[in-house]
Scaffold this motif. Sequence first.
Motif, PDB file in Angstrom:
ATOM      1  N   VAL A 131       0.815  -1.211   0.000  1.00  0.00           N
ATOM      2  CA  VAL A 131       0.000   0.000   0.000  1.00  0.00           C
ATOM      3  C   VAL A 131       0.849   1.261   0.000  1.00  0.00           C
ATOM      4  CG1 VAL A 131      -1.650   1.347   1.362  1.00  0.00           C
ATOM      5  CG2 VAL A 131      -1.951  -1.129   1.111  1.00  0.00           C
ATOM      6  N   LEU A 132       1.846   1.329   0.858  1.00  0.00           N
ATOM      7  CA  LEU A 132       2.577   2.583   1.046  1.00  0.00           C
ATOM      8  C   LEU A 132       3.266   3.070  -0.224  1.00  0.00           C
ATOM      9  CD1 LEU A 132       1.996   1.848   4.027  1.00  0.00           C
ATOM     10  CD2 LEU A 132       4.206   2.856   4.584  1.00  0.00           C
ATOM     11  N   HIS A 133       3.678   2.163  -1.112  1.00  0.00           N
ATOM     12  CA  HIS A 133       4.351   2.617  -2.334  1.00  0.00           C
ATOM     13  C   HIS A 133       3.411   3.392  -3.252  1.00  0.00           C
ATOM     14  CE1 HIS A 133       2.450  -1.061  -3.917  1.00  0.00           C
ATOM     15  NE2 HIS A 133       2.525  -0.480  -5.092  1.00  0.00           N
ATOM     16  N   ASN A 134       2.090   3.258  -3.037  1.00  0.00           N
ATOM     17  CA  ASN A 134       1.129   4.023  -3.835  1.00  0.00           C
ATOM     18  C   ASN A 134       1.051   5.490  -3.411  1.00  0.00           C
ATOM     19  OD1 ASN A 134       0.067   1.880  -5.530  1.00  0.00           O
ATOM     20  ND2 ASN A 134      -0.841   1.051  -3.665  1.00  0.00           N
ATOM     21  N   ILE A 135       1.605   5.813  -2.243  1.00  0.00           N
ATOM     22  CA  ILE A 135       1.627   7.199  -1.772  1.00  0.00           C
ATOM     23  C   ILE A 135       2.710   7.948  -2.542  1.00  0.00           C
ATOM     24  CG2 ILE A 135       1.981   8.676   0.225  1.00  0.00           C
ATOM     25  CD1 ILE A 135       1.015   6.355   1.975  1.00  0.00           C
ATOM     26  N   ALA A 136       2.373   9.135  -3.053  1.00  0.00           N
ATOM     27  CA  ALA A 136       3.228   9.806  -4.031  1.00  0.00           C
ATOM     28  C   ALA A 136       4.581  10.263  -3.488  1.00  0.00           C
ATOM     29  CB  ALA A 136       2.482  10.995  -4.635  1.00  0.00           C
ATOM     30  N   SER A 137       4.607  10.826  -2.285  1.00  0.00           N
ATOM     31  CA  SER A 137       5.842  11.463  -1.820  1.00  0.00           C
ATOM     32  C   SER A 137       6.467  10.720  -0.643  1.00  0.00           C
ATOM     33  CB  SER A 137       5.563  12.906  -1.398  1.00  0.00           C
ATOM     34  OG  SER A 137       4.804  12.945  -0.204  1.00  0.00           O
ATOM     35  N   ASN A 138       7.791  10.900  -0.509  1.00  0.00           N
ATOM     36  CA  ASN A 138       8.500  10.319   0.630  1.00  0.00           C
ATOM     37  C   ASN A 138       7.962  10.890   1.946  1.00  0.00           C
ATOM     38  OD1 ASN A 138      10.232   8.673  -0.857  1.00  0.00           O
ATOM     39  ND2 ASN A 138      11.714  10.321  -1.148  1.00  0.00           N
ATOM     40  N   ALA A 139       7.626  12.175   1.929  1.00  0.00           N
ATOM     41  CA  ALA A 139       7.123  12.819   3.145  1.00  0.00           C
ATOM     42  C   ALA A 139       5.807  12.190   3.593  1.00  0.00           C
ATOM     43  CB  ALA A 139       6.942  14.318   2.911  1.00  0.00           C
ATOM     44  N   ASP A 140       4.924  11.903   2.646  1.00  0.00           N
ATOM     45  CA  ASP A 140       3.642  11.305   3.011  1.00  0.00           C
ATOM     46  C   ASP A 140       3.802   9.841   3.422  1.00  0.00           C
ATOM     47  OD1 ASP A 140       2.201  13.617   2.701  1.00  0.00           O
ATOM     48  OD2 ASP A 140       1.502  13.151   0.680  1.00  0.00           O
ATOM     49  N   ARG A 141       4.733   9.131   2.795  1.00  0.00           N
ATOM     50  CA  ARG A 141       4.991   7.752   3.236  1.00  0.00           C
ATOM     51  C   ARG A 141       5.539   7.760   4.661  1.00  0.00           C
ATOM     52  NH1 ARG A 141       6.323   7.063  -2.310  1.00  0.00           N
ATOM     53  NH2 ARG A 141       8.499   7.647  -1.973  1.00  0.00           N
ATOM     54  N   ARG A 142       6.407   8.717   4.941  1.00  0.00           N
ATOM     55  CA  ARG A 142       6.936   8.862   6.302  1.00  0.00           C
ATOM     56  C   ARG A 142       5.796   9.192   7.277  1.00  0.00           C
ATOM     57  NH1 ARG A 142      12.352  11.482   8.232  1.00  0.00           N
ATOM     58  NH2 ARG A 142      11.839  12.327  10.275  1.00  0.00           N
ATOM     59  N   ALA A 143       4.865  10.038   6.850  1.00  0.00           N
ATOM     60  CA  ALA A 143       3.714  10.378   7.695  1.00  0.00           C
ATOM     61  C   ALA A 143       2.871   9.138   7.983  1.00  0.00           C
ATOM     62  CB  ALA A 143       2.871  11.452   7.020  1.00  0.00           C
ATOM     63  N   ALA A 144       2.718   8.262   6.993  1.00  0.00           N
ATOM     64  CA  ALA A 144       1.955   7.034   7.204  1.00  0.00           C
ATOM     65  C   ALA A 144       2.628   6.142   8.244  1.00  0.00           C
ATOM     66  CB  ALA A 144       1.791   6.282   5.883  1.00  0.00           C
ATOM     67  N   ILE A 145       3.950   6.040   8.191  1.00  0.00           N
ATOM     68  CA  ILE A 145       4.683   5.275   9.201  1.00  0.00           C
ATOM     69  C   ILE A 145       4.498   5.906  10.577  1.00  0.00           C
ATOM     70  CG2 ILE A 145       6.986   4.632   9.999  1.00  0.00           C
ATOM     71  CD1 ILE A 145       6.095   2.914   7.701  1.00  0.00           C
ATOM     72  N   ASP A 146       4.629   7.223  10.642  1.00  0.00           N
ATOM     73  CA  ASP A 146       4.475   7.930  11.920  1.00  0.00           C
ATOM     74  C   ASP A 146       3.080   7.709  12.503  1.00  0.00           C
ATOM     75  OD1 ASP A 146       6.999   8.838  11.427  1.00  0.00           O
ATOM     76  OD2 ASP A 146       6.471  10.952  11.228  1.00  0.00           O
ATOM     77  N   GLU A 147       2.062   7.767  11.663  1.00  0.00           N
ATOM     78  CA  GLU A 147       0.693   7.553  12.114  1.00  0.00           C
ATOM     79  C   GLU A 147       0.491   6.116  12.604  1.00  0.00           C
ATOM     80  OE1 GLU A 147      -2.608   9.816  11.915  1.00  0.00           O
ATOM     81  OE2 GLU A 147      -0.761  10.400  12.912  1.00  0.00           O
ATOM     82  N   ALA A 148       1.074   5.173  11.901  1.00  0.00           N
ATOM     83  CA  ALA A 148       0.964   3.776  12.342  1.00  0.00           C
ATOM     84  C   ALA A 148       1.546   3.603  13.737  1.00  0.00           C
ATOM     85  CB  ALA A 148       1.667   2.858  11.349  1.00  0.00           C
TER      86      ALA A 148
END
Length: 255
Positions: A178-195
Amino acid sequence: MTTHAPDVRRQGDYGLDGDFRVISARWQAMILAAIVAVLIALTVCGIVIGSLVVALVAGVIALGLVLFAGSYVHTSRVGKFKVWARILGDLALHGDEQVLDLGCGRGAVLLMAAELLPRGRAVGIDLWHPDQTGNSPDATRRNAELEGVADRIEVETGDITRLPFADNTFDLIISNLVLHNIASNADRRAAIDEAVRVLRPGGRLAIADLLATHRYRARLRELGLTDVRRRNLGWHMWWGSPFFPTRLVTATKKI
């Protein structure tokens, strides 16, 4: 303690994984079939006219495309279930956990987890983009009925970079491709932080993805998680070839 793995045999319809925003799965299959047919014709023509180089090149490319497609379909329809059954079984869940699936899609991994939660709950969240054929919350709920776990799951519509859950809510967080579908590195990092934010102390995390998994591992270590590991999930989760493997990142949140 629930130590068995979920059943690999599935009753639901989980579609086909892929990006179908521009070209539908049917048209992608038709285009691939047409290309392979042309290559086979070139192979035959090359043999007939005695041009072995043309025959060899066309034949090798045709075979490569067929093997690529076969591997892709295997991973999407069979392989991911075998791999996640092993991952979930190895977690040795007690059966009363609260589990969150980031980007649950039609419920392939969400419902396997729910099978192991007779006294727990599995929550799936997604934006329902066309990352699978027929992706929708209703499709997930229908699959839950077919798998006999409808009373153990919840389905939410939401952005995994801004999760609508309180801190320290879940015992286990899972995510599959799923995470690779997120466009930017910043947003992927945000997804990790939220998890990590919604994971309870002592809770565990298992994220499978194609790209940037080394960054997920690094970020989890920065956030103070322990036992952070990254590994290749093997040929059952090759997306067409060994050049497109799936890797799993696991970690535990400190108590």
